[in-house]
Scaffold this motif. Structure first.
Motif, PDB file in Angstrom:
ATOM      1  N   GLY A 109      27.914  47.998  40.500  1.00 49.41           N
ATOM      2  CA  GLY A 109      28.844  47.624  39.427  1.00 49.41           C
ATOM      3  C   GLY A 109      29.897  46.646  39.939  1.00 49.41           C
ATOM      4  O   GLY A 109      29.896  46.265  41.110  1.00 49.41           O
ATOM      5  N   ASN A 110      30.807  46.246  39.049  1.00 54.17           N
ATOM      6  CA  ASN A 110      31.879  45.331  39.446  1.00 54.17           C
ATOM      7  C   ASN A 110      33.060  46.129  39.998  1.00 54.17           C
ATOM      8  O   ASN A 110      34.110  46.221  39.374  1.00 54.17           O
ATOM      9  N   ALA A 111      32.898  46.726  41.184  1.00 50.41           N
ATOM     10  CA  ALA A 111      33.987  47.525  41.764  1.00 50.41           C
ATOM     11  C   ALA A 111      34.989  46.624  42.470  1.00 50.41           C
ATOM     12  O   ALA A 111      34.658  45.514  42.896  1.00 50.41           O
ATOM     13  N   VAL A 152      26.308  42.008  41.667  1.00 50.07           N
ATOM     14  CA  VAL A 152      25.095  41.602  40.959  1.00 50.07           C
ATOM     15  C   VAL A 152      25.550  40.701  39.812  1.00 50.07           C
ATOM     16  O   VAL A 152      26.359  41.117  39.000  1.00 50.07           O
ATOM     17  N   SER A 153      25.061  39.494  39.796  1.00 51.45           N
ATOM     18  CA  SER A 153      25.463  38.589  38.729  1.00 51.45           C
ATOM     19  C   SER A 153      24.267  38.077  37.956  1.00 51.45           C
ATOM     20  O   SER A 153      23.175  37.943  38.492  1.00 51.45           O
ATOM     21  N   GLY A 154      24.539  37.793  36.682  1.00 53.07           N
ATOM     22  CA  GLY A 154      23.497  37.210  35.844  1.00 53.07           C
ATOM     23  C   GLY A 154      23.357  37.921  34.517  1.00 53.07           C
ATOM     24  O   GLY A 154      22.482  37.586  33.721  1.00 53.07           O
ATOM     25  N   GLY A 155      24.219  38.912  34.312  1.00 50.77           N
ATOM     26  CA  GLY A 155      24.182  39.613  33.031  1.00 50.77           C
ATOM     27  C   GLY A 155      22.876  40.376  32.859  1.00 50.77           C
ATOM     28  O   GLY A 155      22.148  40.623  33.820  1.00 50.77           O
ATOM     29  N   GLU A 156      22.609  40.750  31.619  1.00 52.76           N
ATOM     30  CA  GLU A 156      21.435  41.584  31.322  1.00 52.76           C
ATOM     31  C   GLU A 156      20.130  40.859  31.645  1.00 52.76           C
ATOM     32  O   GLU A 156      19.205  41.438  32.209  1.00 52.76           O
ATOM     33  N   VAL A 164      33.049  39.008  47.481  1.00 49.67           N
ATOM     34  CA  VAL A 164      32.401  37.742  47.128  1.00 49.67           C
ATOM     35  C   VAL A 164      32.058  37.718  45.626  1.00 49.67           C
ATOM     36  O   VAL A 164      32.234  36.700  44.960  1.00 49.67           O
ATOM     37  N   LYS A 165      31.636  38.853  45.084  1.00 48.37           N
ATOM     38  CA  LYS A 165      31.362  38.909  43.641  1.00 48.37           C
ATOM     39  C   LYS A 165      32.650  38.699  42.842  1.00 48.37           C
ATOM     40  O   LYS A 165      32.662  38.033  41.811  1.00 48.37           O
ATOM     41  N   MET A 166      33.744  39.276  43.347  1.00 49.74           N
ATOM     42  CA  MET A 166      35.027  39.095  42.668  1.00 49.74           C
ATOM     43  C   MET A 166      35.391  37.605  42.604  1.00 49.74           C
ATOM     44  O   MET A 166      35.769  37.085  41.542  1.00 49.74           O
ATOM     45  N   VAL A 167      35.250  36.908  43.720  1.00 52.12           N
ATOM     46  CA  VAL A 167      35.584  35.481  43.729  1.00 52.12           C
ATOM     47  C   VAL A 167      34.595  34.708  42.844  1.00 52.12           C
ATOM     48  O   VAL A 167      34.989  33.768  42.154  1.00 52.12           O
ATOM     49  N   HIS A 168      33.338  35.122  42.857  1.00 49.38           N
ATOM     50  CA  HIS A 168      32.371  34.518  41.928  1.00 49.38           C
ATOM     51  C   HIS A 168      32.918  34.582  40.500  1.00 49.38           C
ATOM     52  O   HIS A 168      32.893  33.601  39.760  1.00 49.38           O
ATOM     53  N   ASN A 169      33.416  35.739  40.124  1.00 51.07           N
ATOM     54  CA  ASN A 169      33.932  35.888  38.768  1.00 51.07           C
ATOM     55  C   ASN A 169      35.186  35.056  38.550  1.00 51.07           C
ATOM     56  O   ASN A 169      35.382  34.498  37.473  1.00 51.07           O
ATOM     57  N   GLY A 170      36.033  34.972  39.570  1.00 57.80           N
ATOM     58  CA  GLY A 170      37.224  34.123  39.469  1.00 57.80           C
ATOM     59  C   GLY A 170      36.815  32.675  39.218  1.00 57.80           C
ATOM     60  O   GLY A 170      37.350  31.996  38.340  1.00 57.80           O
ATOM     61  N   ILE A 171      35.847  32.221  39.987  1.00 60.71           N
ATOM     62  CA  ILE A 171      35.350  30.847  39.799  1.00 60.71           C
ATOM     63  C   ILE A 171      34.740  30.706  38.407  1.00 60.71           C
ATOM     64  O   ILE A 171      34.923  29.689  37.734  1.00 60.71           O
ATOM     65  N   GLU A 172      34.048  31.737  37.975  1.00 61.88           N
ATOM     66  CA  GLU A 172      33.471  31.755  36.616  1.00 61.88           C
ATOM     67  C   GLU A 172      34.583  31.538  35.577  1.00 61.88           C
ATOM     68  O   GLU A 172      34.441  30.723  34.658  1.00 61.88           O
ATOM     69  N   TYR A 173      35.693  32.236  35.743  1.00 58.88           N
ATOM     70  CA  TYR A 173      36.820  32.060  34.812  1.00 58.88           C
ATOM     71  C   TYR A 173      37.275  30.602  34.820  1.00 58.88           C
ATOM     72  O   TYR A 173      37.543  30.017  33.774  1.00 58.88           O
ATOM     73  N   SER A 174      37.401  30.024  36.022  1.00 57.91           N
ATOM     74  CA  SER A 174      37.990  28.691  36.073  1.00 57.91           C
ATOM     75  C   SER A 174      36.986  27.660  35.555  1.00 57.91           C
ATOM     76  O   SER A 174      37.367  26.732  34.836  1.00 57.91           O
ATOM     77  N   GLN A 191      39.295  39.834  28.850  1.00 55.27           N
ATOM     78  CA  GLN A 191      38.879  39.915  30.249  1.00 55.27           C
ATOM     79  C   GLN A 191      38.800  41.371  30.661  1.00 55.27           C
ATOM     80  O   GLN A 191      39.527  42.208  30.143  1.00 55.27           O
ATOM     81  N   LYS A 192      37.892  41.606  31.601  1.00 54.62           N
ATOM     82  CA  LYS A 192      37.738  42.977  32.066  1.00 54.62           C
ATOM     83  C   LYS A 192      38.382  43.225  33.417  1.00 54.62           C
ATOM     84  O   LYS A 192      38.358  44.344  33.891  1.00 54.62           O
ATOM     85  N   GLY A 193      38.906  42.200  34.063  1.00 54.23           N
ATOM     86  CA  GLY A 193      39.711  42.474  35.256  1.00 54.23           C
ATOM     87  C   GLY A 193      39.332  41.777  36.543  1.00 54.23           C
ATOM     88  O   GLY A 193      40.156  41.679  37.439  1.00 54.23           O
ATOM     89  N   ALA A 237      45.559  31.445  31.166  1.00 51.88           N
ATOM     90  CA  ALA A 237      45.218  30.818  29.872  1.00 51.88           C
ATOM     91  C   ALA A 237      44.621  31.871  28.939  1.00 51.88           C
ATOM     92  O   ALA A 237      44.877  31.872  27.734  1.00 51.88           O
ATOM     93  N   ARG A 238      43.805  32.776  29.512  1.00 46.52           N
ATOM     94  CA  ARG A 238      43.281  33.866  28.683  1.00 46.52           C
ATOM     95  C   ARG A 238      44.427  34.758  28.198  1.00 46.52           C
ATOM     96  O   ARG A 238      44.457  35.162  27.037  1.00 46.52           O
ATOM     97  N   SER A 239      45.375  35.062  29.102  1.00 49.04           N
ATOM     98  CA  SER A 239      46.500  35.909  28.687  1.00 49.04           C
ATOM     99  C   SER A 239      47.278  35.245  27.568  1.00 49.04           C
ATOM    100  O   SER A 239      47.613  35.880  26.573  1.00 49.04           O
ATOM    101  N   CYS A 250      22.941  33.714  39.000  1.00 50.97           N
ATOM    102  CA  CYS A 250      24.294  34.140  38.610  1.00 50.97           C
ATOM    103  C   CYS A 250      24.857  33.262  37.497  1.00 50.97           C
ATOM    104  O   CYS A 250      24.285  32.244  37.125  1.00 50.97           O
ATOM    105  N   ILE A 251      26.004  33.675  36.976  1.00 50.14           N
ATOM    106  CA  ILE A 251      26.615  32.959  35.852  1.00 50.14           C
ATOM    107  C   ILE A 251      27.079  31.557  36.262  1.00 50.14           C
ATOM    108  O   ILE A 251      27.034  30.626  35.466  1.00 50.14           O
ATOM    109  N   ILE A 252      27.523  31.396  37.498  1.00 47.60           N
ATOM    110  CA  ILE A 252      28.013  30.060  37.892  1.00 47.60           C
ATOM    111  C   ILE A 252      26.914  29.216  38.549  1.00 47.60           C
ATOM    112  O   ILE A 252      27.204  28.214  39.200  1.00 47.60           O
TER     113      ILE A 252
END
Ligand code: 6PG
Length: 477
Positions: free
Chosen positions: A101-103, A127-131, A181-191, A259-261, A286-288, A365-367
């Protein structure tokens, strides 16, 4: 016959991972808190491979070959701890628990240390890439011990996305490295998402394009250096018409990004490590801002510039200029994200290979993006590269883009179109390349009011000025 791996938590992500494993010929034990989901999976997808459905933790554990490998796919936080506590007492030394999970990586570090004490391997895995990715090939970022990767790696590499035959899965580093690394992946995804959204807003605001026209622009961009999953789906979202109203879909969606965090965590850790990940921070803020409906309602009617959209030559050039601005801003966002991984790796002694990270982000992955192959090449050529911005091709591309980048941002400023992502990226670039920064003045201010001291350019040491005496100009009596 026993299962080589088990999955507990069979909501859609867990279910799809289990199916992906089974489709690759692995026997998969199944477990879920309520047995309905287990039954449903076997009924609907049982023909895809060999599943061993179980209805209790004990039965699940007994269905697994040793060393047992259990993938946990439940909500981050307490649910994850609860599942770990349920299984750990049933396991034997050498068994492997995987949290997919996204821990938060700090939780993963804590869990890894606690389970290591009990002789168990705990592997926090991004794990990235959604369903879709989980089913057809995600990008997988496992942390944890080298030993655990020896048994887990082949399975994960088997089900991961492949780019040029290379699996999008690697042992990222020990304990929390995978989740970091997954967390930063998501950060980059946001940007990345924010920059694409700003490009849309600019094309609409400055050129008056309709969403469908902008979809075409994105489709064209997607054939070049911006080729990426996020650009591709953006074109599809923009081309979509709302069935109910016949209006562009994007115009009927409430403009409050949720956003989920994981983006927020990236920013928080960026602050802790002192790494300026301004692109990710602006995207998260920007999301906030978008979600502060009360504040936005209160600000409605605040004056903005009175300017007509672009016309003539400026208008003709504009879409190309935005492409360049987007590319340059994107390089900055990734440069910052990779610097954060570098800093996390140094802080925790993970020895993360940045080229390998870029490589496993090329697919699944998403990015995922063509661009990541260039990043891989840059870090393979120079593993300790201080920033992507100084690496050969990126340096040249950003330098070539800079006139467009500056012109797009000034157009945005003149028209009153908010471009926090583009603007912060350019400010970072200019900040990095500046010969002298006004930080010198900040040091002077700090020394003045708090005797915080400063260093000098001309000799070593720490200095303080006695502002009350030497600092004040003499006033003639
Ligand atoms: C992925 C995604 C995924 C994540 C959301 C989170 O890599 O597959 O990053 O893990 O759930 O995209 O995004 P929000 O914070 O925007 O909900």
């Amino acid at each position: 016959n026993k299962a080589s791996i088990g999955v507990t938590g069979l909501a859609v992500m867990g279910r799809n991972l289990a199916r992906n494993l089974a489709r690759h010929g692995h026997t998969v034990a199944l477990h879920n808190r309520s047995t309905e989901r287990t039954r449903d999976l076997v009924e609907r997808f049982g023909s895809e491979g060999t599943f061993l459905p179980t209805s209790s933790a004990r039965e699940f554990v007994d269905a697994l070959e040793r060393p047992r490998q259990i993938v946990i796919m439940v909500k981050a936080g307490e649910p994850t701890d609860a599942v770990i506590e349920e299984f750990a007492p049933l396991l034997e030394p050498g068994d492997v628990l995987v949290d997919a999970g996204n821990a938060h990586f700090a939780d993963t570090r804590r869990r890894e240390a606690a389970l290591r004490e009990r002789g168990l391997h705990f592997v926090g895995t991004g794990v990235s890439g959604g369903e879709e990715g989980a089913l057809h090939g995600p990008s997988i970022m496992p942390g944890g011990s080298k030993e655990s990767y020896a048994s887990l790696g082949p399975l994960f590499e088997d089900i991961a996305a492949k780019v040029d035959g290379t699996p999008c899965c690697t042992h990222v580093g020990p304990d929390g490295a995978g989740h970091f690394v997954k967390m930063v992946h998501n950060g980059i995804e946001y940007s990345d998402m924010q920059l694409i959204a700003e490009s849309f807003d600019l094309l609409r605001g400055a050129l008056g394009y309709e969403p469908a026209q902008i979809a075409d622009v994105f489709r064209t961009w997607n054939t070049g250096r911006l080729d990426s999953y996020l650009i591709e789906i953006t074109a599809e979202v923009l081309a979509h018409t709302d069935a109910e109203t016949g209006r562009p879909f994007v115009d009927v969606v409430a403009d409050q990004a949720e956003q989920k965090g994981t983006g927020r965590w990236t920013v928080q850790i960026g602050l802790d490590l002192g790494i300026p990940i301004t692109g990710i921070a602006e995207a998260t803020f920007a999301r906030s801002l978008s979600g502060h409906t009360g504040l936005r309602a209160a600000a409605e009617g605040l004056a903005g510039p009175r300017r007509a959209p672009l016309s003539g030559a400026a208008a003709e050039r504009f879409a190309d200029d935005v492409e360049r601005a987007l590319y340059a801003s994107k390089v900055v966002a990734y440069a910052q994200g990779f610097n954060q991984i570098q800093a996390g790796s140094a802080e925790y002694g993970w020895n993360v290979d940045l080229g390998a990270v870029a490589s496993i982000w090329r697919g699944g992955c998403i990015i995922r993006a063509k661009f990541l192959d260039d990043i891989r090449a840059a870090y393979e050529a120079e593993p300790a590269l201080p920033t992507l911005l100084t690496s050969g091709d990126f340096r040249k591309a950003v330098e070539d883009a800079q006139d467009s980048w500056r012109s797009v941002i000034s157009t945005a400023v003149r028209l009153g179109i908010p471009t926090p992502g583009f603007s912060t990226a350019l400010a970072y670039y200019d900040g990095l390349r500046a010969e002298r920064l006004p930080a010198a003045l900040v040091q002077g201010q700090r020394d003045y009011f708090g005797a915080h001291t400063y260093r000098r350019v001309d000799r070593a040491g720490t200095f303080h000025t006695e502002w009350a005496t030497e600092g004040r100009p003499e006033h003639p009596a």
